[in-house]
Design a protein around this motif. Structure first.
Motif, mmCIF file in Angstrom:
data_model
loop_
_atom_site.group_PDB
_atom_site.id
_atom_site.type_symbol
_atom_site.label_atom_id
_atom_site.label_comp_id
_atom_site.label_asym_id
_atom_site.label_seq_id
_atom_site.Cartn_x
_atom_site.Cartn_y
_atom_site.Cartn_z
ATOM 1 N N THR A 71 1.264 10.220 2.158
ATOM 2 C CA THR A 71 1.562 8.784 2.105
ATOM 3 C C THR A 71 1.092 8.042 3.346
ATOM 4 O OG1 THR A 71 3.536 9.272 0.835
ATOM 5 C CG2 THR A 71 3.410 7.106 1.814
ATOM 6 N N LEU A 109 0.829 -1.211 0.000
ATOM 7 C CA LEU A 109 0.000 0.000 0.000
ATOM 8 C C LEU A 109 0.861 1.257 0.000
ATOM 9 C CD1 LEU A 109 -2.824 -1.014 2.507
ATOM 10 C CD2 LEU A 109 -2.955 -0.862 0.023
ATOM 11 N N VAL A 110 1.925 1.251 0.827
ATOM 12 C CA VAL A 110 2.797 2.430 0.882
ATOM 13 C C VAL A 110 3.399 2.685 -0.494
ATOM 14 C CG1 VAL A 110 4.945 3.363 1.846
ATOM 15 C CG2 VAL A 110 3.294 2.277 3.347
ATOM 16 N N SER A 143 -2.143 5.460 3.234
ATOM 17 C CA SER A 143 -1.865 4.018 3.250
ATOM 18 C C SER A 143 -2.368 3.385 4.543
ATOM 19 C CB SER A 143 -0.372 3.740 3.035
ATOM 20 O OG SER A 143 0.389 4.436 3.965
#
Ligand code: HEM
Length: 340
Positions: free
Chosen positions: A144, A19-20, A148
């Motif tokens: 971010t 996800l990151v 995430s």
């Protein structure tokens, strides 16, 4: 993201890293115009910053205790991260200076625009290189981690509540045609949007928002003097039993007949803050999460590893300043072949 999940299909996968990487990719493309030339180093440094930023820091409460960070080696680690990230930012500026789009060219990205403003002669307050770097850093770090983490929380809640996941997948799989999920598809995903609201209510990533009172006031019988620094607890607002029925349970349907939104006007739900300093990335962040969730739920079915039952999934929050799942979510993606 889809490709890397397909390559780990039927294997236990740590969702957080995927996800990151996905979020950084999206933010880089919109901020820098493309992925950074050494994207894997950028991802690694941002990942380390994300962890460092949310960790408890004793000097936030006792500024004179800075020596503790020296002894524990935290300060040296932060300085190293600072240097690594500064080098990347310098490199990004250099790259953009050497590849400028012509004036009025519609391919200009955020950094191009900032550099153009920096060079325009008629600024009362000149923009420095550090100012430009700070904007890029803000976009990359603020965007971010929150986006995430929210997606990881949503998936964790859905893994624990398979009925809710199934309902969301049905909504997606009856609406989307073929391989591509369009913006119009996402717009019509009412249940997915309720899942997002419920996730942000229970797990809004940065939950303490600092403010300074402009004048003396009294709230709920507590006197707050002028210029006092206060922390508004968004999580407490989102789980206040006076505002929410069964506040600790994950029930997206609670938003079916409710007009409460997260835009900052309803103080029961303020995952993006409120007022003058409200998050400027709300639409961007919501778009990133909705797209990520739609991709995860449309293209894959999900299982827990090691025969874990949904109710056994540990959703304990890490005791950090920004709450993320203490145990990173590990799941098994199962690729769903397209029928249409
Ligand atoms: C789920 C996703 C996100 C959440 C929950 C979130 C939440 C927040 C919160 C709570 C604040 C502080 C607001 C306040 O003090 O009232 C904030 C500030 C900020 N956010 Fe977000 N955010 C998200 C995504 C993003 C994205 C994608 C970006 C940009 C790429 C972004 C950029 C920023 C910036 C630059 C600030 C500082 C604004 C200021 O101090 O004036 N955020 N965000």
């Amino acid at each position: 993201m889809r490709r890397s999940l397909e390559s780990s299909a039927r294997r236990t996968t740590a969702l957080r890293e995927i996800l990151v990487k996905y979020v950084i990719d999206v933010i880089c493309r919109s901020t820098l115009g493309d992925t950074y030339k050494d994207q894997s180093t950028l991802v690694k440094v941002l990942f380390d910053i994300m962890i460092a930023v949310i960790q408890f820091d004793v000097t936030s409460y006792y500024p004179s205790a800075g020596f503790i960070n020296v002894i524990t080696g935290k300060k040296a680690k932060w300085l190293k991260l600072h240097k690594q990230f500064d080098d990347i930012l310098e490199d990004i500026l250099e790259q953009h200076r050497n590849n400028r789009p012509a004036d009025g060219h519609d391919q200009a990205d955020l950094v191009d625009v900032l550099l153009r403003i920096q060079e325009s002669a008629d600024l009362d307050l000149p923009i420095t290189n550090d100012n430009v770097k700070a904007v890029i850093l803000d976009m990359l770090v603020a965007g971010t981690s929150a986006s995430s983490m929210a997606t990881e929380w949503a998936m964790a809640e859905l893994m624990r509540k398979p009925d809710i996941m199934k309902k969301a997948q049905e909504e997606l799989r009856t609406t989307v045609k073929g391989n591509t999920i369009t913006d119009a598809d996402i717009e019509s995903m009412h249940y997915l949007k309720m899942i997002l609201k419920e996730t942000l209510r229970l797990h809004g990533p940065p939950f303490l928002m600092p403010r300074i009172s402009r004048k003396d006031c009294t709230v709920d019988g507590y006197h707050i003097p002028a210029k006092a620094r206060i922390l508004v607890n968004a999580l407490a607002c989102g789980t206040d039993p006076d505002s929410w029925e069964d506040p600790e349970s994950f029930i997206p349907e609670r938003f079916e007949k409710s007009s409460i939104n997260y835009l900052g006007a309803d103080f029961e739900l303020i995952p993006f803050g409120a007022g003058r300093r409200v998050c400027p990335g709300i639409s961007f962040g919501v778009g990133i999460i909705e797209n990520a969730l739609a991709t995860l739920l449309y293209h894959f079915d999900w299982k827990l590893p090691n025969g874990l039952k949904p109710h056994e999934l540990d959703l304990t929050e890490a005791a950090e300043l920004s709450i993320l799942p203490k145990h990173p979510l590990h799941v098994i993606p199962i690729n769903v072949p397209l029928e249409k």
